[in-house]
Scaffold this motif. Structure first.
Motif, PDB file in Angstrom:
ATOM      1  N   SER A  64     -20.482  -6.584  -3.815  1.00 36.22           N
ATOM      2  CA  SER A  64     -19.248  -6.055  -4.413  1.00 36.22           C
ATOM      3  C   SER A  64     -18.300  -5.539  -3.335  1.00 36.22           C
ATOM      4  O   SER A  64     -17.079  -5.689  -3.449  1.00 36.22           O
ATOM      5  N   ALA A  65     -18.836  -4.982  -2.264  1.00 35.66           N
ATOM      6  CA  ALA A  65     -17.992  -4.495  -1.166  1.00 35.66           C
ATOM      7  C   ALA A  65     -17.278  -5.656  -0.474  1.00 35.66           C
ATOM      8  O   ALA A  65     -16.104  -5.549  -0.115  1.00 35.66           O
ATOM      9  N   VAL A  66     -17.981  -6.777  -0.304  1.00 32.82           N
ATOM     10  CA  VAL A  66     -17.379  -7.947   0.339  1.00 32.82           C
ATOM     11  C   VAL A  66     -16.223  -8.476  -0.504  1.00 32.82           C
ATOM     12  O   VAL A  66     -15.150  -8.787   0.020  1.00 32.82           O
ATOM     13  N   PHE A  67     -16.413  -8.563  -1.819  1.00 30.22           N
ATOM     14  CA  PHE A  67     -15.342  -9.067  -2.677  1.00 30.22           C
ATOM     15  C   PHE A  67     -14.165  -8.092  -2.719  1.00 30.22           C
ATOM     16  O   PHE A  67     -13.007  -8.510  -2.750  1.00 30.22           O
ATOM     17  N   GLY A  68     -14.438  -6.807  -2.710  1.00 29.37           N
ATOM     18  CA  GLY A  68     -13.352  -5.821  -2.688  1.00 29.37           C
ATOM     19  C   GLY A  68     -12.546  -5.889  -1.409  1.00 29.37           C
ATOM     20  O   GLY A  68     -11.304  -5.902  -1.431  1.00 29.37           O
ATOM     21  N   GLY A 115     -12.391  -8.461   0.598  1.00 31.96           N
ATOM     22  CA  GLY A 115     -11.736  -9.767   0.640  1.00 31.96           C
ATOM     23  C   GLY A 115     -10.456  -9.802  -0.180  1.00 31.96           C
ATOM     24  O   GLY A 115      -9.445 -10.364   0.258  1.00 31.96           O
ATOM     25  N   SER A 116     -10.484  -9.204  -1.346  1.00 36.72           N
ATOM     26  CA  SER A 116      -9.270  -9.187  -2.172  1.00 36.72           C
ATOM     27  C   SER A 116      -8.188  -8.320  -1.542  1.00 36.72           C
ATOM     28  O   SER A 116      -7.004  -8.646  -1.612  1.00 36.72           O
ATOM     29  N   ALA A 117      -8.571  -7.235  -0.871  1.00 32.44           N
ATOM     30  CA  ALA A 117      -7.594  -6.409  -0.158  1.00 32.44           C
ATOM     31  C   ALA A 117      -6.987  -7.190   1.004  1.00 32.44           C
ATOM     32  O   ALA A 117      -5.768  -7.133   1.232  1.00 32.44           O
ATOM     33  N   LEU A 118      -7.814  -7.943   1.720  1.00 25.02           N
ATOM     34  CA  LEU A 118      -7.317  -8.758   2.823  1.00 25.02           C
ATOM     35  C   LEU A 118      -6.302  -9.781   2.325  1.00 25.02           C
ATOM     36  O   LEU A 118      -5.237  -9.962   2.932  1.00 25.02           O
ATOM     37  N   LEU A 119      -6.607 -10.456   1.221  1.00 19.58           N
ATOM     38  CA  LEU A 119      -5.668 -11.428   0.659  1.00 19.58           C
ATOM     39  C   LEU A 119      -4.349 -10.780   0.267  1.00 19.58           C
ATOM     40  O   LEU A 119      -3.275 -11.327   0.519  1.00 19.58           O
ATOM     41  N   ARG A 120      -4.422  -9.614  -0.319  1.00 22.17           N
ATOM     42  CA  ARG A 120      -3.207  -8.923  -0.745  1.00 22.17           C
ATOM     43  C   ARG A 120      -2.336  -8.563   0.457  1.00 22.17           C
ATOM     44  O   ARG A 120      -1.130  -8.766   0.470  1.00 22.17           O
TER      45      ARG A 120
END
Length: 92
Positions: free
Chosen positions: A54-58, A60-65
């Protein structure tokens, strides 16, 4: 594998929602998810793997944003990624 009742799964979903909210503001959502998952009787490696996933997906989504908003200095990011990778190898 531990069988979880629908009520326990619903409770874990609520904890995950709250942890995601906390992570988005200040970080540290794992302080909620790890004890909640451990309290269900799940194996410790499974709990920590789930938390790390879950930390990786969180992250990753912040990086994309940030990338879409053009808020990342790519030259610095490349250098810091390489240094972080070397540090993780050293720590492992």
């Amino acid at each position: 594998m531990v069988e979880l009742s629908p009520l326990v799964i619903a409770g874990l979903a609520l904890v995950a929602l709250l942890a995601g909210f906390i992570d988005a503001i200040a970080g540290g959502g794992g302080l909620l998810t790890v004890p909640a998952l451990l309290s269900t009787g799940l194996d410790t490696p499974f709990v920590f793997g789930t938390n790390k996933g879950s930390a990786v997906f969180g992250s990753g989504s912040a990086l994309l944003r940030f990338a879409r908003a053009k808020l990342i200095d790519l030259q610095k990011a490349r250098m810091l990624f390489a240094l972080g990778f070397l540090g993780s190898l050293g720590g492992a």
